[in-house]
Scaffold this active site. Structure first.
Site, PDB file in Angstrom:
ATOM      1  N   VAL A   1       0.867  -1.173   0.000  1.00  0.00           N
ATOM      2  CA  VAL A   1       0.000   0.000   0.000  1.00  0.00           C
ATOM      3  C   VAL A   1       0.901   1.219   0.000  1.00  0.00           C
ATOM      4  O   VAL A   1       1.887   1.276   0.740  1.00  0.00           O
ATOM      5  CB  VAL A   1      -0.921   0.019   1.243  1.00  0.00           C
ATOM      6  N   CYS A   2       0.573   2.194  -0.851  1.00  0.00           N
ATOM      7  CA  CYS A   2       1.272   3.476  -0.828  1.00  0.00           C
ATOM      8  C   CYS A   2       2.771   3.277  -1.112  1.00  0.00           C
ATOM      9  O   CYS A   2       3.141   2.526  -2.010  1.00  0.00           O
ATOM     10  CB  CYS A   2       1.000   4.135   0.520  1.00  0.00           C
ATOM     11  N   THR A   3       3.622   3.895  -0.320  1.00  0.00           N
ATOM     12  CA  THR A   3       5.066   3.798  -0.560  1.00  0.00           C
ATOM     13  C   THR A   3       5.656   2.463  -0.104  1.00  0.00           C
ATOM     14  O   THR A   3       6.856   2.233  -0.262  1.00  0.00           O
ATOM     15  CB  THR A   3       5.820   4.954   0.119  1.00  0.00           C
TER      16      THR A   3
END
Length: 198
Positions: free
Chosen positions: A109-111
Site C-alpha cells: 500500500v502506498c510507498t
C-alpha cells in the site's frame, strides 16, 4: 481452521491507514464468511510499534509464512523514518522476498511499493505507489502505472493511502467472491473507486 492467513507487517513510522484500513476490511471479511485470519506483525518481537502519526499499536506477533503479506507505506520522504529507514536497512525487503519465494502473495500500500522494489519483486511488473514516490519507483525496473489497485497475480500494489481499503476489498473479492467483498464494502460505507488494473 482457516484456509487463508494474511499478515500486515508493521514497522516504526508506518502510515496508520495503510495498515489499519486493510486490516479492518479483512477482519470484516472474516466476519462475513471468508475463511481468513489476519494478523498485524513485526519482523522482530516487540511490545509496541509507533506509527507515523504517533498511533501506538500492539502487534499480534512476528512475521510467519502467511498466504498473503501486506506491506504498508509511510515516511518515504523523511530520512531515517518509516519506509525510507526500512529500505535502507534491508531486513524487511529480505523478509518479503523470502516469503514471496516460499509462495506468499505479496501486496503493498502506498510507498510500501518501495520495499517490494528493494526486494526485487517489481522488476518488469506494473506497479502503483503514492505520488511522492513515483519518480523513485520509475527509476527502478518497475513499470509504474497511475492506478488505484494493480493486480499482477502474486504481487499487488496500491497507490495512495486510502487505496489500501480498495486493495483489501479486491483481495476479498478475488479470493472469496464478490458477495463477501460487497457486503464488507456496504458495511464500511465505502464506495469502491476505480477498476483494478491487471
Amino acid at each position: 481452521m482457516v484456509d487463508t492467513t494474511a499478515e500486515i507487517v508493521l514497522f516504526d513510522g508506518f502510515d496508520e491507514l495503510d495498515a489499519i484500513g486493510p486490516y479492518e476490511v479483512l477482519e470484516n471479511g472474516a466476519q462475513a464468511g471468508a475463511s481468513l485470519e489476519t494478523d498485524l506483525v513485526t519482523l522482530e518481537e516487540t511490545d509496541i510499534v509507533t506509527a507515523s502519526h504517533d498511533l501506538r499499536v500492539e502487534p499480534h506477533g512476528t512475521l510467519g509464512q502467511p498466504d498473503v503479506l501486506i506491506v504498508p507505506g509511510g515516511g518515504w520522504t523523511t530520512a531515517n523514518e518509516g519506509v525510507r529507514a526500512a529500505v535502507d536497512d534491508g531486513a524487511l525487503a529480505d523478509a518479503v522476498d523470502g516469503r514471496f519465494t516460499a509462495g506468499a502473495t505479496v501486496a503493498s500500500v502506498c510507498t510500501g511499493a518501495m520495499v517490494l522494489s528493494e526486494a526485487g519483486l517489481l522488476e518488469g511488473r506494473p506497479a502503483a505507489t503514492h505520488p511522492v514516490a513515483v519518480d523513485d519507483l520509475e527509476a527502478t525496473s518497475a513499470n509504474v502505472v497511475d492506478e488505484r489497485v494493480v493486480d499482477d497475480g502474486d504481487v499487488l500494489t496500491a497507490g495512495g493511502v486510502t487505496s489500501g481499503i480498495d486493495l483489501a476489498l479486491w483481495l476479498l473479492e478475488r479470493e472469496f467472491g464478490e458477495e463477501i467483498a460487497n457486503e464488507v464494502s456496504e458495511q464500511m460505507a465505502h464506495e469502491r473507486r476505480g477498476e483494478v488494473f491487471g
